[in-house]
Design a protein around this motif. Structure first.
Motif, PDB file in Angstrom:
ATOM      1  N   SER A   1       0.806  -1.173   0.011  1.00  0.00           N
ATOM      2  CA  SER A   1      -0.023   0.022  -0.062  1.00  0.00           C
ATOM      3  C   SER A   1       0.874   1.302   0.119  1.00  0.00           C
ATOM      4  CB  SER A   1      -0.895  -0.054   1.275  1.00  0.00           C
ATOM      5  OG  SER A   1      -1.543   1.160   1.194  1.00  0.00           O
ATOM      6  N   VAL A   2       0.550   2.187  -0.693  1.00  0.00           N
ATOM      7  CA  VAL A   2       1.386   3.318  -0.919  1.00  0.00           C
ATOM      8  C   VAL A   2       0.422   4.500  -0.740  1.00  0.00           C
ATOM      9  CG1 VAL A   2       3.244   2.423  -2.343  1.00  0.00           C
ATOM     10  CG2 VAL A   2       1.110   3.422  -3.542  1.00  0.00           C
ATOM     11  N   ASP A   3      -0.649   4.443  -0.435  1.00  0.00           N
ATOM     12  CA  ASP A   3      -1.674   5.700  -0.343  1.00  0.00           C
ATOM     13  C   ASP A   3      -1.288   6.685   0.641  1.00  0.00           C
ATOM     14  OD1 ASP A   3      -3.583   4.365  -2.020  1.00  0.00           O
ATOM     15  OD2 ASP A   3      -4.752   3.540  -0.188  1.00  0.00           O
ATOM     16  N   ASP A   4      -0.500   6.261   1.856  1.00  0.00           N
ATOM     17  CA  ASP A   4       0.044   7.186   2.744  1.00  0.00           C
ATOM     18  C   ASP A   4       1.102   8.114   2.175  1.00  0.00           C
ATOM     19  OD1 ASP A   4      -1.735   6.393   4.682  1.00  0.00           O
ATOM     20  OD2 ASP A   4      -0.627   5.351   5.828  1.00  0.00           O
ATOM     21  N   VAL A   5       2.023   7.300   1.330  1.00  0.00           N
ATOM     22  CA  VAL A   5       3.207   7.970   0.775  1.00  0.00           C
ATOM     23  C   VAL A   5       2.615   9.011  -0.513  1.00  0.00           C
ATOM     24  CG1 VAL A   5       5.059   7.518  -1.037  1.00  0.00           C
ATOM     25  CG2 VAL A   5       4.622   6.053   0.839  1.00  0.00           C
ATOM     26  N   LEU A   6       1.696   8.791  -1.086  1.00  0.00           N
ATOM     27  CA  LEU A   6       1.290   9.516  -2.236  1.00  0.00           C
ATOM     28  C   LEU A   6       0.336  10.817  -1.528  1.00  0.00           C
ATOM     29  CD1 LEU A   6      -0.797   7.143  -4.605  1.00  0.00           C
ATOM     30  CD2 LEU A   6       1.609   7.871  -4.732  1.00  0.00           C
ATOM     31  N   ASP A   7      -0.227  10.640  -0.172  1.00  0.00           N
ATOM     32  CA  ASP A   7      -0.732  11.621   0.678  1.00  0.00           C
ATOM     33  C   ASP A   7       0.142  12.594   0.843  1.00  0.00           C
ATOM     34  OD1 ASP A   7      -3.247  10.546   0.010  1.00  0.00           O
ATOM     35  OD2 ASP A   7      -3.382   9.701   2.139  1.00  0.00           O
TER      36      ASP A   7
ATOM     37  N   VAL B   1       0.503  19.593  -4.607  1.00  0.00           N
ATOM     38  CA  VAL B   1       0.046  19.244  -5.837  1.00  0.00           C
ATOM     39  C   VAL B   1      -0.874  18.153  -5.715  1.00  0.00           C
ATOM     40  CG1 VAL B   1       1.900  17.306  -6.258  1.00  0.00           C
ATOM     41  CG2 VAL B   1       0.968  18.450  -8.101  1.00  0.00           C
ATOM     42  N   ARG B   2      -1.719  17.844  -6.622  1.00  0.00           N
ATOM     43  CA  ARG B   2      -2.805  16.625  -6.471  1.00  0.00           C
ATOM     44  C   ARG B   2      -2.235  15.720  -7.500  1.00  0.00           C
ATOM     45  NH1 ARG B   2      -8.138  16.554  -5.368  1.00  0.00           N
ATOM     46  NH2 ARG B   2      -7.446  18.020  -3.700  1.00  0.00           N
ATOM     47  N   LEU B   3      -2.027  14.250  -7.150  1.00  0.00           N
ATOM     48  CA  LEU B   3      -1.627  13.304  -8.138  1.00  0.00           C
ATOM     49  C   LEU B   3      -3.134  12.776  -8.599  1.00  0.00           C
ATOM     50  CD1 LEU B   3       0.961  11.578  -5.632  1.00  0.00           C
ATOM     51  CD2 LEU B   3       1.381  13.122  -7.659  1.00  0.00           C
ATOM     52  N   ASP B   4      -2.930  12.320  -9.872  1.00  0.00           N
ATOM     53  CA  ASP B   4      -4.100  11.676 -10.614  1.00  0.00           C
ATOM     54  C   ASP B   4      -3.896   9.982 -10.362  1.00  0.00           C
ATOM     55  OD1 ASP B   4      -5.892  10.451 -12.219  1.00  0.00           O
ATOM     56  OD2 ASP B   4      -5.383  11.610 -14.103  1.00  0.00           O
ATOM     57  N   ARG B   5      -4.787   9.771  -9.322  1.00  0.00           N
ATOM     58  CA  ARG B   5      -4.632   8.404  -8.995  1.00  0.00           C
ATOM     59  C   ARG B   5      -4.968   7.249 -10.082  1.00  0.00           C
ATOM     60  NH1 ARG B   5      -3.887   8.339  -3.094  1.00  0.00           N
ATOM     61  NH2 ARG B   5      -3.474  10.811  -2.743  1.00  0.00           N
TER      62      ARG B   5
ATOM     63  N   SER C   1       9.832   1.917  -7.198  1.00  0.00           N
ATOM     64  CA  SER C   1       9.109   3.277  -7.518  1.00  0.00           C
ATOM     65  C   SER C   1       7.828   3.341  -7.872  1.00  0.00           C
ATOM     66  CB  SER C   1      10.378   4.062  -8.607  1.00  0.00           C
ATOM     67  OG  SER C   1       9.919   3.428  -9.802  1.00  0.00           O
ATOM     68  N   VAL C   2       7.127   4.536  -7.537  1.00  0.00           N
ATOM     69  CA  VAL C   2       5.889   4.572  -8.043  1.00  0.00           C
ATOM     70  C   VAL C   2       5.816   5.987  -8.856  1.00  0.00           C
ATOM     71  CG1 VAL C   2       3.290   5.133  -6.983  1.00  0.00           C
ATOM     72  CG2 VAL C   2       4.897   3.367  -5.974  1.00  0.00           C
TER      73      VAL C   2
END
Length: 285
Positions: A17-23, A31-35, A44-45
């Motif tokens: 899970s990388v949700d916390d990293v993206l947040d 910036v807003r990442l396009d999920r 890497s992601v």
């Protein structure tokens, strides 16, 4: 006194899970990442942003971050004459519960699609203009000056590594001393270049390496498509004809033919034939 750095646990970001990293990246870079565009790889992601840029996020163990630091993409921004996405900024932080660091680099969007996976199984049929731009960038890179040392596969390339890698797979009485070290991308494969417009990206491991490392690496990624492998050798023949280029070809072949080789890898036989030819040349030359 040498301080030991604990090794990080092995993680595959394709399944973690990388949700916390993206947040965290969104908050830090504002910036807003396009999920829907998230691209997940082992280490890497990446994702597109709402300001039409790309953010690449990497996790790396402290034991894989040497004295030169961990800012290859940032340092590559000063290179001249090379087609690459412009670097915008970054955020770096240390993992709270394990010996790792995270880094997110924001760059402009690529001018085209990545050509394929690291190892190709079919010919991308690239136009002559693409090869001209490819050669111009590689020649410009080799002419730069840096104190960075390349870290292919996160391992610092040294004379000892070259000698050990080659002689662990190929027998014979020949010298493996590298004569010329030049700046190299150090992860040159078909997943890190775009077409139809040429651009070279993922610069985190670039630095000085034996001449011909990039050319040999791309050749190794092309061996499943003989015509493409021949084209790489033709375009970069000055590298391949040099003594260092021959050593780097053996270096790449040692990875293909080494103990981790897959018995059904279509690159095995062409790599074996080329290695035998080069060993013979080095022994008589």
């Amino acid at each position: 006194m040498t301080l030991s750095v604990p090794s990080a646990r092995v993680v595959d970001l394709r399944v973690e899970s990388v949700d916390d990293v993206l947040d965290r990246v969104e908050q830090s870079l504002q910036v807003r990442l396009d999920r829907d565009t998230v691209l997940r790889k082992r280490r890497s992601v990446g994702a597109r942003t709402d300001r039409d840029t790309w953010v690449r996020i990497e996790r790396r163990g402290l034991d894989k971050i040497g004295a030169q630091g961990w800012n290859g993409t940032e340092c590559a921004a000063r290179l001249e004459g090379i087609a690459q996405p412009a670097w915008q900024g970054c955020v770096v932080w240390r993992g709270a519960d394990e010996p790792v660091m995270w880094r997110a680099d924001e760059t402009e969007l690529l001018p085209g699609m990545p050509i394929g996976t690291a190892v190709l199984s079919e010919d991308p049929k690239l136009p002559d203009e693409w090869w001209q731009a490819f050669n111009a960038s590689l020649d410009a890179l080799a002419a730069q000056d840096t104190r960075r040392v390349a870290t292919p596969d996160t391992v610092t390339v040294t004379q000892a590594l070259v000698t050990e890698s080659i002689h662990s797979v190929f027998s014979g009485d020949f010298d493996t001393t590298v004569e010329r070290w030049v700046p190299a991308h150090a992860d040159l494969n078909w997943a890190n270049m775009t077409a139809p417009t040429f651009s070279l990206f993922d610069w985190e491991d670039w630095g000085n390496a034996p001449r011909g490392l990039d050319s040999a690496s791309l050749w190794g990624s092309s061996l499943a498509v003989p015509a493409l492998a021949d084209r790489v050798r033709q375009e970069r023949r000055r590298d391949f004809e040099s003594r260092d280029g021959k050593l780097m070809t053996l270096f790449v072949c040692s990875k293909i033919l080494g103990p981790d080789a897959h018995p059904e890898d279509p690159r095995l036989e062409p790599a074996r034939r080329m290695a035998e030819q080069i060993v013979a040349e080095l022994q008589t030359g």
